[in-house]
Design a protein around this motif. Sequence first.
Motif, PDB file in Angstrom:
ATOM      1  N   VAL A 111       0.859  -1.061  -0.056  1.00 49.67           N
ATOM      2  CA  VAL A 111       0.077   0.014   0.108  1.00 49.67           C
ATOM      3  C   VAL A 111       0.935   1.239  -0.137  1.00 49.67           C
ATOM      4  O   VAL A 111       1.933   1.197   0.901  1.00 49.67           O
ATOM      5  N   ASN A 112       0.694   2.349  -0.580  1.00 57.73           N
ATOM      6  CA  ASN A 112       1.479   3.526  -0.740  1.00 57.73           C
ATOM      7  C   ASN A 112       1.207   4.188   0.700  1.00 57.73           C
ATOM      8  O   ASN A 112       0.286   4.501   1.138  1.00 57.73           O
ATOM      9  N   GLU A 113       2.481   4.416   1.099  1.00 65.68           N
ATOM     10  CA  GLU A 113       2.452   5.055   2.334  1.00 65.68           C
ATOM     11  C   GLU A 113       1.967   6.455   2.280  1.00 65.68           C
ATOM     12  O   GLU A 113       1.480   6.986   3.239  1.00 65.68           O
ATOM     13  N   GLN A 114       1.828   7.093   1.097  1.00 67.54           N
ATOM     14  CA  GLN A 114       1.358   8.337   0.869  1.00 67.54           C
ATOM     15  C   GLN A 114      -0.104   8.480   0.967  1.00 67.54           C
ATOM     16  O   GLN A 114      -0.725   9.288   0.618  1.00 67.54           O
ATOM     17  N   ASN A 115      -0.691   7.371   0.792  1.00 72.39           N
ATOM     18  CA  ASN A 115      -2.350   7.208   1.146  1.00 72.39           C
ATOM     19  C   ASN A 115      -2.584   6.502   2.489  1.00 72.39           C
ATOM     20  O   ASN A 115      -2.982   5.194   2.617  1.00 72.39           O
ATOM     21  N   THR A 135      10.705   2.961  -2.817  1.00 70.87           N
ATOM     22  CA  THR A 135      10.265   3.172  -3.996  1.00 70.87           C
ATOM     23  C   THR A 135       9.207   2.223  -4.311  1.00 70.87           C
ATOM     24  O   THR A 135       9.015   1.167  -3.472  1.00 70.87           O
ATOM     25  N   ASP A 136       8.276   2.771  -5.368  1.00 69.62           N
ATOM     26  CA  ASP A 136       7.209   1.603  -5.782  1.00 69.62           C
ATOM     27  C   ASP A 136       7.970   0.819  -6.801  1.00 69.62           C
ATOM     28  O   ASP A 136       8.963   0.762  -6.978  1.00 69.62           O
ATOM     29  N   ALA A 137       6.841   0.078  -7.307  1.00 72.23           N
ATOM     30  CA  ALA A 137       7.619  -1.040  -8.497  1.00 72.23           C
ATOM     31  C   ALA A 137       8.409  -0.702  -9.417  1.00 72.23           C
ATOM     32  O   ALA A 137       8.879  -1.035 -10.348  1.00 72.23           O
ATOM     33  N   HIS A 138       7.975   0.871  -9.692  1.00 76.06           N
ATOM     34  CA  HIS A 138       8.688   1.505 -10.901  1.00 76.06           C
ATOM     35  C   HIS A 138       9.702   1.957 -10.582  1.00 76.06           C
ATOM     36  O   HIS A 138      10.421   2.771 -11.458  1.00 76.06           O
ATOM     37  N   GLY A 139      10.177   2.004  -9.222  1.00 73.94           N
ATOM     38  CA  GLY A 139      11.359   2.800  -8.985  1.00 73.94           C
ATOM     39  C   GLY A 139      11.156   4.209  -8.577  1.00 73.94           C
ATOM     40  O   GLY A 139      12.129   4.722  -8.335  1.00 73.94           O
ATOM     41  N   LEU A 140      10.012   4.593  -8.606  1.00 72.72           N
ATOM     42  CA  LEU A 140       9.563   6.131  -8.339  1.00 72.72           C
ATOM     43  C   LEU A 140       9.495   6.287  -6.665  1.00 72.72           C
ATOM     44  O   LEU A 140       9.126   5.368  -5.867  1.00 72.72           O
ATOM     45  N   PRO A 141       9.899   7.373  -6.209  1.00 76.05           N
ATOM     46  CA  PRO A 141       9.853   7.839  -4.955  1.00 76.05           C
ATOM     47  C   PRO A 141       8.528   7.785  -4.220  1.00 76.05           C
ATOM     48  O   PRO A 141       8.188   8.911  -3.656  1.00 76.05           O
ATOM     49  N   PRO A 143       6.989   5.613  -1.348  1.00 77.42           N
ATOM     50  CA  PRO A 143       7.039   4.536  -0.572  1.00 77.42           C
ATOM     51  C   PRO A 143       5.964   3.822  -0.394  1.00 77.42           C
ATOM     52  O   PRO A 143       4.957   4.076  -0.403  1.00 77.42           O
ATOM     53  N   LEU A 144       6.349   2.229  -0.342  1.00 77.72           N
ATOM     54  CA  LEU A 144       5.207   1.306  -0.236  1.00 77.72           C
ATOM     55  C   LEU A 144       5.416   0.630   1.430  1.00 77.72           C
ATOM     56  O   LEU A 144       6.426   0.475   1.829  1.00 77.72           O
ATOM     57  N   LEU A 145       4.303   0.348   1.988  1.00 72.42           N
ATOM     58  CA  LEU A 145       4.264  -0.348   3.338  1.00 72.42           C
ATOM     59  C   LEU A 145       3.810  -1.881   2.677  1.00 72.42           C
ATOM     60  O   LEU A 145       2.883  -2.135   1.880  1.00 72.42           O
ATOM     61  N   HIS A 146       4.548  -2.892   3.309  1.00 71.66           N
ATOM     62  CA  HIS A 146       4.467  -4.040   2.760  1.00 71.66           C
ATOM     63  C   HIS A 146       3.565  -4.948   3.941  1.00 71.66           C
ATOM     64  O   HIS A 146       4.086  -4.566   5.133  1.00 71.66           O
ATOM     65  N   MET A 147       2.510  -5.364   3.722  1.00 76.14           N
ATOM     66  CA  MET A 147       1.399  -5.790   4.895  1.00 76.14           C
ATOM     67  C   MET A 147       1.043  -7.359   4.538  1.00 76.14           C
ATOM     68  O   MET A 147       1.106  -7.880   3.317  1.00 76.14           O
ATOM     69  N   SER A 148       0.989  -7.997   5.521  1.00 79.26           N
ATOM     70  CA  SER A 148       0.301  -9.211   5.535  1.00 79.26           C
ATOM     71  C   SER A 148      -0.766  -9.491   6.412  1.00 79.26           C
ATOM     72  O   SER A 148      -0.965  -8.837   7.664  1.00 79.26           O
ATOM     73  N   TRP A 149      -1.657 -10.657   6.069  1.00 75.08           N
ATOM     74  CA  TRP A 149      -2.876 -10.945   6.770  1.00 75.08           C
ATOM     75  C   TRP A 149      -2.747 -12.623   6.841  1.00 75.08           C
ATOM     76  O   TRP A 149      -2.422 -13.143   5.964  1.00 75.08           O
ATOM     77  N   ASP A 150      -2.680 -13.166   8.219  1.00 74.96           N
ATOM     78  CA  ASP A 150      -2.784 -14.592   8.256  1.00 74.96           C
ATOM     79  C   ASP A 150      -4.146 -14.893   8.880  1.00 74.96           C
ATOM     80  O   ASP A 150      -4.360 -14.805  10.186  1.00 74.96           O
ATOM     81  N   GLY A 151      -5.007 -15.242   8.152  1.00 74.31           N
ATOM     82  CA  GLY A 151      -6.258 -15.759   8.732  1.00 74.31           C
ATOM     83  C   GLY A 151      -6.238 -16.888   9.509  1.00 74.31           C
ATOM     84  O   GLY A 151      -7.202 -17.073  10.502  1.00 74.31           O
ATOM     85  N   ALA A 152      -5.082 -17.825   9.519  1.00 72.52           N
ATOM     86  CA  ALA A 152      -5.263 -18.995  10.335  1.00 72.52           C
ATOM     87  C   ALA A 152      -4.741 -18.629  11.994  1.00 72.52           C
ATOM     88  O   ALA A 152      -5.045 -19.477  12.650  1.00 72.52           O
ATOM     89  N   ALA A 153      -4.328 -17.263  11.956  1.00 70.87           N
ATOM     90  CA  ALA A 153      -3.629 -16.855  13.218  1.00 70.87           C
ATOM     91  C   ALA A 153      -5.029 -16.198  14.002  1.00 70.87           C
ATOM     92  O   ALA A 153      -4.801 -15.734  15.037  1.00 70.87           O
TER      93      ALA A 153
END
Length: 154
Positions: A111-115, A135-141, A143-153
Amino acid sequence: MSAAPVILLRESREPEDFEELTNVWRDSVEATHHFLSLEAIDRLEPRIRDEYLPRLRIQVAERNGSILGFIGMKNRQVSMLFVADEVRSTGVGSKLLEWAQQQFPRLVLDVNEQNPRAAVFYIKRGFTPVGRSETDAHGLPHPLLHMSWDGAAR
């Protein structure tokens, strides 16, 4: 008092839906991605329609035949979740995300950190930040937050 029209979920009809999905994407991005210029959005739009959407498993939310939003999945990764601005904060995004959570015991997304509203949306639905990129997937400035969800937990 009559009940509100029901939101239906369905698989995308490819490629017939792609133009309307792209319009929803653009409407949502213009309303939420203030860090992107209109020129940048203009450059991305044909790539969304012609390159990104065809690669994803897409679930559409619609009411009375009009597309309100969609989620695009690549395996267990939420690659896209966009909702038309006029129906933002009405449960459309939550319904789409719940669908994805029912399909997979674990999900990941960026998710875009700027959102920040989007990041809060995911955190409220059980996602945890697990990393960050400058940077995003295109190398642009963008920033992305990487997130995960574990339904089993849960």
